[in-house]
Enzyme design. Structure first.
Site, PDB file in Angstrom:
ATOM      1  N   TRP A  83       0.833  -1.205   0.000  1.00 45.72           N
ATOM      2  CA  TRP A  83       0.000   0.000   0.000  1.00 45.72           C
ATOM      3  C   TRP A  83       0.871   1.259   0.000  1.00 45.72           C
ATOM      4  CZ3 TRP A  83      -5.251  -1.136   2.318  1.00 45.72           C
ATOM      5  CH2 TRP A  83      -6.159  -0.095   2.099  1.00 45.72           C
ATOM      6  N   ARG A 162      10.183  -6.002  18.597  1.00 40.43           N
ATOM      7  CA  ARG A 162       9.280  -6.065  17.443  1.00 40.43           C
ATOM      8  C   ARG A 162       9.885  -6.828  16.269  1.00 40.43           C
ATOM      9  NH1 ARG A 162       9.606   0.062  14.795  1.00 40.43           N
ATOM     10  NH2 ARG A 162      11.879   0.237  14.854  1.00 40.43           N
ATOM     11  N   ARG A 180      -8.284  11.288  -7.434  1.00 37.60           N
ATOM     12  CA  ARG A 180      -7.463  10.899  -8.584  1.00 37.60           C
ATOM     13  C   ARG A 180      -6.498   9.777  -8.205  1.00 37.60           C
ATOM     14  NH1 ARG A 180      -3.297  14.875 -11.953  1.00 37.60           N
ATOM     15  NH2 ARG A 180      -2.946  13.463 -13.726  1.00 37.60           N
ATOM     16  N   ARG A 189      -4.630  -2.110  -7.907  1.00 35.31           N
ATOM     17  CA  ARG A 189      -4.699  -3.096  -6.831  1.00 35.31           C
ATOM     18  C   ARG A 189      -5.969  -3.941  -6.831  1.00 35.31           C
ATOM     19  NH1 ARG A 189       0.505  -3.795  -5.342  1.00 35.31           N
ATOM     20  NH2 ARG A 189       1.505  -1.803  -4.865  1.00 35.31           N
TER      21      ARG A 189
END
Length: 235
Positions: A83, A162, A180, A189
């Site tokens: 993403w 982590r 847009r 995607r």
């Protein structure tokens, strides 16, 4: 396929979601931005829809930048990393340095195999030992999270502990994007060539876009959309 939990939120995968936090502008914002070039105002639904179709068909896309969305997204880390490749937008993500991550991992309902003709793709398959492999994923999640907790309990800094969290861990972020750039995201995607998990989020965004900017959605499907996905259509 994403499940609509409310008018503004879609549940995605086993624990994820896409929620519309707020929106500035819509179809009329696009019309106003386009007509200001001529010093004119909206001309009524028929003419304004025709204008949006014209803009989309002829790739006059800057007026669509005047409609802006803010989303709250919860997704696996590997989805988020894809993403964030879409740079024409703004992100703020939860930090595993500042907070302890919960015991939340994406657990696929079934496994896929590597596509023979696509080095980065996958395809459905019936694996004889699928149940065993799914248990292996679950056991690995449990072991890693238990060790993550042990490190934290021993006083190890969150920013180091982590490192044990796998890419299936769920993360959350806010995403601000104009219409847009949102169309570009959906075009790439939601296509069948994108990873299946990523497509589920793109389809959820597409449904929100359709509901909130129906004129632009119709023009997008007719003149912009270049992928393959039966979910992307004018209803």
């Amino acid at each position: 396929m994403a499940h609509q939990a409310s008018k503004q939120q879609y549940e995605v995968l086993d624990k994820g979601f896409v929620r519309l936090v707020e929106q500035m502008g819509g179809d009329l914002a696009v019309v106003l931005a386009a007509r200001v070039s001529y010093g004119s105002r909206p001309q009524g639904e028929e003419k304004d829809r025709r204008l949006i179709n014209y803009l989309m068909k002829h790739h006059h896309e800057t007026p669509f930048e005047h409609a802006v969305y803010k989303f709250h997204v919860k997704c696996p880390l590997f989805v988020a990393r894809q993403w964030f490749r879409h740079r024409w937008s703004s992100f703020n993500e939860i930090s595993a340095r500042y907070t302890e991550f919960p015991d939340e991992f994406y657990r696929p309902a079934q496994l896929r195999v590597q596509a023979p003709r696509n080095k980065q793709g996958s395809e459905p398959a019936q694996l004889e030992n699928e149940a065993e492999l799914l248990r292996l994923i679950e056991q690995t999640h449990q072991l890693l999270y238990q060790n993550y907790q042990k490190l934290l309990a021993a006083g190890v800094a969150r920013e180091l502990a982590r490192g044990l969290l796998p890419m299936n861990s769920y993360t959350q972020f806010y995403w601000t994007v104009n219409a847009r750039s949102l169309m570009n995201f959906v075009n790439l995607r939601a296509d069948e060539g994108a990873q299946w998990e990523m497509r589920q989020y793109a389809e959820a965004l597409a449904q929100i876009f359709e509901q909130t900017m129906p004129w632009s959605w119709e023009a997008f499907v007719n003149f912009y959309w270049s992928g393959e996905n039966p979910a992307i259509k004018v209803r």
